[in-house]
Write an enzyme that holds these catalytic residues in place. Structure first.
Site, PDB file in Angstrom:
ATOM      1  N   THR A   2       0.806  -1.081   0.149  1.00  0.00           N
ATOM      2  CA  THR A   2      -0.065  -0.089   0.110  1.00  0.00           C
ATOM      3  C   THR A   2       0.811   1.484  -0.176  1.00  0.00           C
ATOM      4  OG1 THR A   2      -0.197   0.411   2.277  1.00  0.00           O
ATOM      5  CG2 THR A   2      -1.685  -1.161   1.511  1.00  0.00           C
ATOM      6  N   ALA A  40       2.369   2.563  -2.605  1.00  0.00           N
ATOM      7  CA  ALA A  40       3.440   2.250  -3.466  1.00  0.00           C
ATOM      8  C   ALA A  40       3.772   3.288  -4.380  1.00  0.00           C
ATOM      9  CB  ALA A  40       3.278   0.797  -4.173  1.00  0.00           C
ATOM     10  N   SER A  41       3.111   4.256  -4.673  1.00  0.00           N
ATOM     11  CA  SER A  41       3.227   5.254  -5.801  1.00  0.00           C
ATOM     12  C   SER A  41       4.383   6.505  -5.541  1.00  0.00           C
ATOM     13  CB  SER A  41       1.934   6.159  -6.044  1.00  0.00           C
ATOM     14  OG  SER A  41       1.511   6.557  -4.834  1.00  0.00           O
ATOM     15  N   SER A  42       4.970   6.326  -4.294  1.00  0.00           N
ATOM     16  CA  SER A  42       5.997   7.433  -3.939  1.00  0.00           C
ATOM     17  C   SER A  42       7.002   6.859  -2.705  1.00  0.00           C
ATOM     18  CB  SER A  42       5.295   8.747  -3.577  1.00  0.00           C
ATOM     19  OG  SER A  42       4.850   8.552  -2.655  1.00  0.00           O
ATOM     20  N   ILE A  91       9.040   5.510   0.156  1.00  0.00           N
ATOM     21  CA  ILE A  91       9.599   4.431   0.684  1.00  0.00           C
ATOM     22  C   ILE A  91       8.744   3.329  -0.003  1.00  0.00           C
ATOM     23  CG2 ILE A  91       9.642   2.852   2.755  1.00  0.00           C
ATOM     24  CD1 ILE A  91       9.720   5.657   4.386  1.00  0.00           C
ATOM     25  N   SER A 121       7.058   3.932  13.167  1.00  0.00           N
ATOM     26  CA  SER A 121       7.791   5.015  13.322  1.00  0.00           C
ATOM     27  C   SER A 121       8.635   5.105  14.419  1.00  0.00           C
ATOM     28  CB  SER A 121       7.054   6.211  12.613  1.00  0.00           C
ATOM     29  OG  SER A 121       7.885   7.430  13.328  1.00  0.00           O
ATOM     30  N   TYR A 177      -0.229  11.557  14.815  1.00  0.00           N
ATOM     31  CA  TYR A 177       0.796  10.577  14.144  1.00  0.00           C
ATOM     32  C   TYR A 177       1.324   9.673  14.938  1.00  0.00           C
ATOM     33  CZ  TYR A 177       4.480   9.135  10.836  1.00  0.00           C
ATOM     34  OH  TYR A 177       5.374   8.363  10.007  1.00  0.00           O
TER      35      TYR A 177
HETATM   36  N1  NDP Z   1       9.580   9.561   5.674  1.00  0.00           N
HETATM   37  C1  NDP Z   1       9.842   9.141   6.879  1.00  0.00           C
HETATM   38  O1  NDP Z   1      10.908   9.924   7.320  1.00  0.00           O
HETATM   39  C2  NDP Z   1       9.065   8.202   7.439  1.00  0.00           C
HETATM   40  C3  NDP Z   1       7.815   7.735   7.161  1.00  0.00           C
HETATM   41  N2  NDP Z   1       7.372   6.696   7.919  1.00  0.00           N
HETATM   42  C4  NDP Z   1       6.222   5.992   7.245  1.00  0.00           C
HETATM   43  O2  NDP Z   1       6.431   5.563   5.898  1.00  0.00           O
HETATM   44  C5  NDP Z   1       5.466   5.413   5.308  1.00  0.00           C
HETATM   45  C6  NDP Z   1       5.577   5.846   3.882  1.00  0.00           C
HETATM   46  O3  NDP Z   1       5.607   7.446   3.820  1.00  0.00           O
HETATM   47  P1  NDP Z   1       6.875   8.099   2.984  1.00  0.00           P
HETATM   48  O4  NDP Z   1       7.396   7.221   1.936  1.00  0.00           O
HETATM   49  O5  NDP Z   1       7.720   8.782   3.861  1.00  0.00           O
HETATM   50  O6  NDP Z   1       5.904   9.412   2.527  1.00  0.00           O
HETATM   51  P2  NDP Z   1       4.930   9.289   1.030  1.00  0.00           P
HETATM   52  O7  NDP Z   1       4.190  10.573   1.304  1.00  0.00           O
HETATM   53  O8  NDP Z   1       6.064   9.593  -0.301  1.00  0.00           O
HETATM   54  O9  NDP Z   1       4.265   7.970   0.892  1.00  0.00           O
HETATM   55  C7  NDP Z   1       2.996   7.884   1.638  1.00  0.00           C
HETATM   56  C8  NDP Z   1       2.548   6.991   0.397  1.00  0.00           C
HETATM   57  O10 NDP Z   1       1.039   6.505   1.164  1.00  0.00           O
HETATM   58  C9  NDP Z   1       0.135   6.738   0.280  1.00  0.00           C
HETATM   59  N3  NDP Z   1      -1.230   7.442   0.971  1.00  0.00           N
HETATM   60  C10 NDP Z   1      -1.372   8.373   1.722  1.00  0.00           C
HETATM   61  N4  NDP Z   1      -2.797   8.377   2.036  1.00  0.00           N
HETATM   62  C11 NDP Z   1      -3.210   7.227   1.476  1.00  0.00           C
HETATM   63  C12 NDP Z   1      -4.582   6.776   1.401  1.00  0.00           C
HETATM   64  N5  NDP Z   1      -5.703   7.427   2.109  1.00  0.00           N
HETATM   65  N6  NDP Z   1      -4.688   5.927   0.616  1.00  0.00           N
HETATM   66  C13 NDP Z   1      -3.890   5.019  -0.065  1.00  0.00           C
HETATM   67  N7  NDP Z   1      -2.752   5.535  -0.080  1.00  0.00           N
HETATM   68  C14 NDP Z   1      -2.252   6.533   0.806  1.00  0.00           C
HETATM   69  C15 NDP Z   1       0.661   8.012  -0.622  1.00  0.00           C
HETATM   70  O11 NDP Z   1      -0.298   8.106  -1.853  1.00  0.00           O
HETATM   71  P3  NDP Z   1      -0.273   9.373  -2.648  1.00  0.00           P
HETATM   72  O12 NDP Z   1       1.366   9.091  -3.718  1.00  0.00           O
HETATM   73  O13 NDP Z   1      -1.340   9.392  -3.357  1.00  0.00           O
HETATM   74  O14 NDP Z   1       0.035  10.606  -1.840  1.00  0.00           O
HETATM   75  C16 NDP Z   1       2.116   7.652  -0.858  1.00  0.00           C
HETATM   76  O15 NDP Z   1       2.030   6.662  -1.757  1.00  0.00           O
HETATM   77  C17 NDP Z   1       4.120   6.082   6.037  1.00  0.00           C
HETATM   78  O16 NDP Z   1       3.336   5.164   6.848  1.00  0.00           O
HETATM   79  C18 NDP Z   1       4.938   6.983   6.827  1.00  0.00           C
HETATM   80  O17 NDP Z   1       4.337   7.099   8.265  1.00  0.00           O
HETATM   81  C19 NDP Z   1       7.731   6.373   9.179  1.00  0.00           C
HETATM   82  C20 NDP Z   1       9.137   6.920   9.495  1.00  0.00           C
HETATM   83  C21 NDP Z   1       9.660   7.639   8.900  1.00  0.00           C
HETATM   84  C1  LIG Z   2      18.186  18.236  10.811  1.00  0.00           C
HETATM   85  C2  LIG Z   2      18.148  19.099  12.006  1.00  0.00           C
HETATM   86  C3  LIG Z   2      18.827  19.996  12.299  1.00  0.00           C
HETATM   87  C4  LIG Z   2      16.621  19.858  11.786  1.00  0.00           C
HETATM   88  C5  LIG Z   2      15.291  19.004  11.759  1.00  0.00           C
HETATM   89  C6  LIG Z   2      14.475  19.213  12.758  1.00  0.00           C
HETATM   90  C7  LIG Z   2      13.192  18.413  12.644  1.00  0.00           C
HETATM   91  C8  LIG Z   2      12.389  18.916  11.591  1.00  0.00           C
HETATM   92  C9  LIG Z   2      13.454  16.730  12.593  1.00  0.00           C
HETATM   93  C10 LIG Z   2      14.258  16.224  13.560  1.00  0.00           C
HETATM   94  C11 LIG Z   2      13.787  14.858  13.823  1.00  0.00           C
HETATM   95  C12 LIG Z   2      12.939  14.646  12.710  1.00  0.00           C
HETATM   96  C13 LIG Z   2      11.979  13.321  12.364  1.00  0.00           C
HETATM   97  C14 LIG Z   2      10.834  13.431  11.841  1.00  0.00           C
HETATM   98  C15 LIG Z   2      10.623  14.410  10.983  1.00  0.00           C
HETATM   99  C16 LIG Z   2      11.309  15.597  11.057  1.00  0.00           C
HETATM  100  C17 LIG Z   2      12.108  15.936  12.412  1.00  0.00           C
HETATM  101  C18 LIG Z   2      11.227  16.144  13.616  1.00  0.00           C
HETATM  102  C19 LIG Z   2      10.051  12.011  11.901  1.00  0.00           C
HETATM  103  C20 LIG Z   2       8.940  12.375  12.723  1.00  0.00           C
HETATM  104  C21 LIG Z   2       9.486  12.018  10.410  1.00  0.00           C
HETATM  105  C22 LIG Z   2       8.162  11.121  10.246  1.00  0.00           C
HETATM  106  C23 LIG Z   2       8.419   9.871  10.951  1.00  0.00           C
HETATM  107  O1  LIG Z   2       7.756   8.645  11.317  1.00  0.00           O
HETATM  108  C24 LIG Z   2       9.609   9.710  12.009  1.00  0.00           C
HETATM  109  C25 LIG Z   2      10.724  10.924  12.100  1.00  0.00           C
HETATM  110  C26 LIG Z   2      11.656  10.977  13.278  1.00  0.00           C
HETATM  111  C27 LIG Z   2      12.423  12.014  13.181  1.00  0.00           C
END
Ligand code: NDP
Ligand SMILES: CC(C)CCC[C@@H](C)[C@H]1CC[C@H]2C3=C(CC[C@]12C)[C@@]1(C)CCC(=O)C[C@@H]1CC3
Length: 334
Positions: free
Chosen positions: A8, A10-12, A14, A171, A193
């Site tokens: 799920t 998968a379009s962008s 991770i 997360s 979140y």
């Molecule tokens: N980036 C990070 O630092 C971290 C991310 N995560 C988790 O990783 C996962 C992937 O996120 P990430 O790759 O970062 O972010 P993106 O926004 O790139 O990816 C999120 C994906 O979820 C899809 N999505 C969002 N809402 C829906 C919905 N209602 N129905 C179906 N698909 C949906 C998006 O679709 P669309 O392309 O259409 O928007 C997209 O493909 C999330 O669960 C996020 O919480 C966890 C820890 C850290």
């Molecule tokens: C790099 C730093 C000097 C400044 C960045 C500060 C904050 C914006 C970031 C510090 C920890 C980060 C973090 C996330 C988002 C950006 C920060 C708050 C997440 C919450 C993103 C989504 C997750 O699921 C976990 C990440 C943990 C760390």
């Protein structure tokens, strides 16, 4: 028989990097991308096929924030496949996020700076909204829509001869103190979140308790901090680019700054190669990247009590009964 894998979101980010890496591991996997935006999904499929022209990649429309869409997608998946070997529950949102720069600056000069920078504890708040199903959007998207999908797909997932694995993208921001059993949708607080990701950890523990005997296993991964559309929603991408040298330095203190979707998918790819029965239900598997850019996976015990997980699971079943009755849909199989 080649494994059937559904991803799920998968379009962008991770999810898309995970699909690329899975095909690199095993070009024979039958990959189904479950996405809400079919235009983006088609583009992702084209990229995958350009690298692996013989790959079997299909698309299914799925909006996890709409129960109607989840039910429609589940019956479409049941029509197409006889079983599912891996179900990556990866779609997620973190909408309308505010960063507390005051907390960030004071945290940087405290003994908890590394912890704060890897978990974001005390730094973020969100404004949530209500979906057409009348549920909190972050809860429904990150957890409940996926929960209903699993329940609807039980016939494809539960097989004693060949176990299946659920892999949730949780997360490091999942926090017990942000979650409450009396407000598990987090309608009152501002950390939807953190709450939804803690709820994910609880659900995974409870699913193992209820389904391991039927050949279904559940695991939780943590991708670290990754530059994706989700993080570009917190701070604009140019800002992240400016911060890049600082983030490389932070890698000397924490391995959680994986930064690229490829690195962030490390734990998911690792789990794909494990025997589901060999995994520990109480562990969270973290993608890690060293200062030299080398990836590895580290496991860490989750801050979860099994009794709380069970109470929460019963609440999810009650909510499922309620919402399915409202939609006039049959209850998922027992
Ligand atoms: N980036 C990070 O630092 C971290 C991310 N995560 C988790 O990783 C996962 C992937 O996120 P990430 O790759 O970062 O972010 P993106 O926004 O790139 O990816 C999120 C994906 O979820 C899809 N999505 C969002 N809402 C829906 C919905 N209602 N129905 C179906 N698909 C949906 C998006 O679709 P669309 O392309 O259409 O928007 C997209 O493909 C999330 O669960 C996020 O919480 C966890 C820890 C850290
Ligand atoms: C790099 C730093 C000097 C400044 C960045 C500060 C904050 C914006 C970031 C510090 C920890 C980060 C973090 C996330 C988002 C950006 C920060 C708050 C997440 C919450 C993103 C989504 C997750 O699921 C976990 C990440 C943990 C760390």
């Amino acid at each position: 028989m080649q494994p059937v894998v559904l991803v799920t979101g998968a379009s962008s980010g991770i999810g898309s990097a995970l699909c690329k890496r899975l095909l690199r591991e095993d070009a024979g996997v039958r990959l189904c991308l479950a996405c809400r935006n079919m235009q983006k999904a088609t583009a992702t499929k084209a990229v995958l096929l350009a690298a692996h022209p013989a790959a079997q990649v299909t698309l299914v429309r799925l909006d996890v924030s709409s129960l109607e869409s989840v039910l429609r997608a589940a019956s479409e998946i049941q029509r197409r496949f006889q079983r599912l070997d891996y179900l990556f529950l990866n779609a997620g949102i973190m909408p309308n996020t505010h960063v507390s720069f005051k907390a960030l600056i004071s945290g940087l000069f405290s003994g908890r700076a590394v912890h704060m920078l890897s978990t974001a504890e005390g730094l973020l708040t969100q404004e949530d909204c209500i979906t057409a199903d009348g549920l909190q959007a972050v809860f429904e998207t990150n957890l409940f829509g996926h929960f209903i999908l699993i329940r609807q797909l039980e016939p494809l997932l539960c097989c004693l001869e060949k176990p299946s694995l659920l892999i949730w993208t949780s997360s490091s921001n999942a926090r017990k103190s942000a979650f409450s059993l009396t407000d598990y949708q987090h309608s009152k607080g501002k950390e939807s979140y953190s709450s939804s990701k803690y709820a994910t950890d609880l659900a995974s523990v409870a699913l193992n308790k209820h389904f391991n005997k039927q050949g279904l296993y559940s695991s939780v991964v943590c991708p670290g901090l990754v530059m994706t559309n989700l993080t570009y929603g917190i701070l604009p991408s140019f800002f992240w680019k400016l911060l890049m040298p600082i983030m490389w330095i932070i890698r000397f203190f924490t391995k959680t700054y994986t930064l690229t979707p490829y690195n962030g998918a490390e734990a998911q790819v690792w789990l794909f190669k494990q025997k589901p029965e060999s995994l520990d239900a109480l562990m969270k598997y973290h993608s890690c990247t060293s200062p030299m850019g080398k990836n590895c996976v580290e496991s860490q015990k989750m801050d979860v009590e099994e009794e709380t997980a069970e109470i929460f699971y019963q609440k999810l079943l009650e909510l499922e009964k309620h919402v399915l009755a409202k939609l006039n849909a049959p209850l998922s199989p027992k």
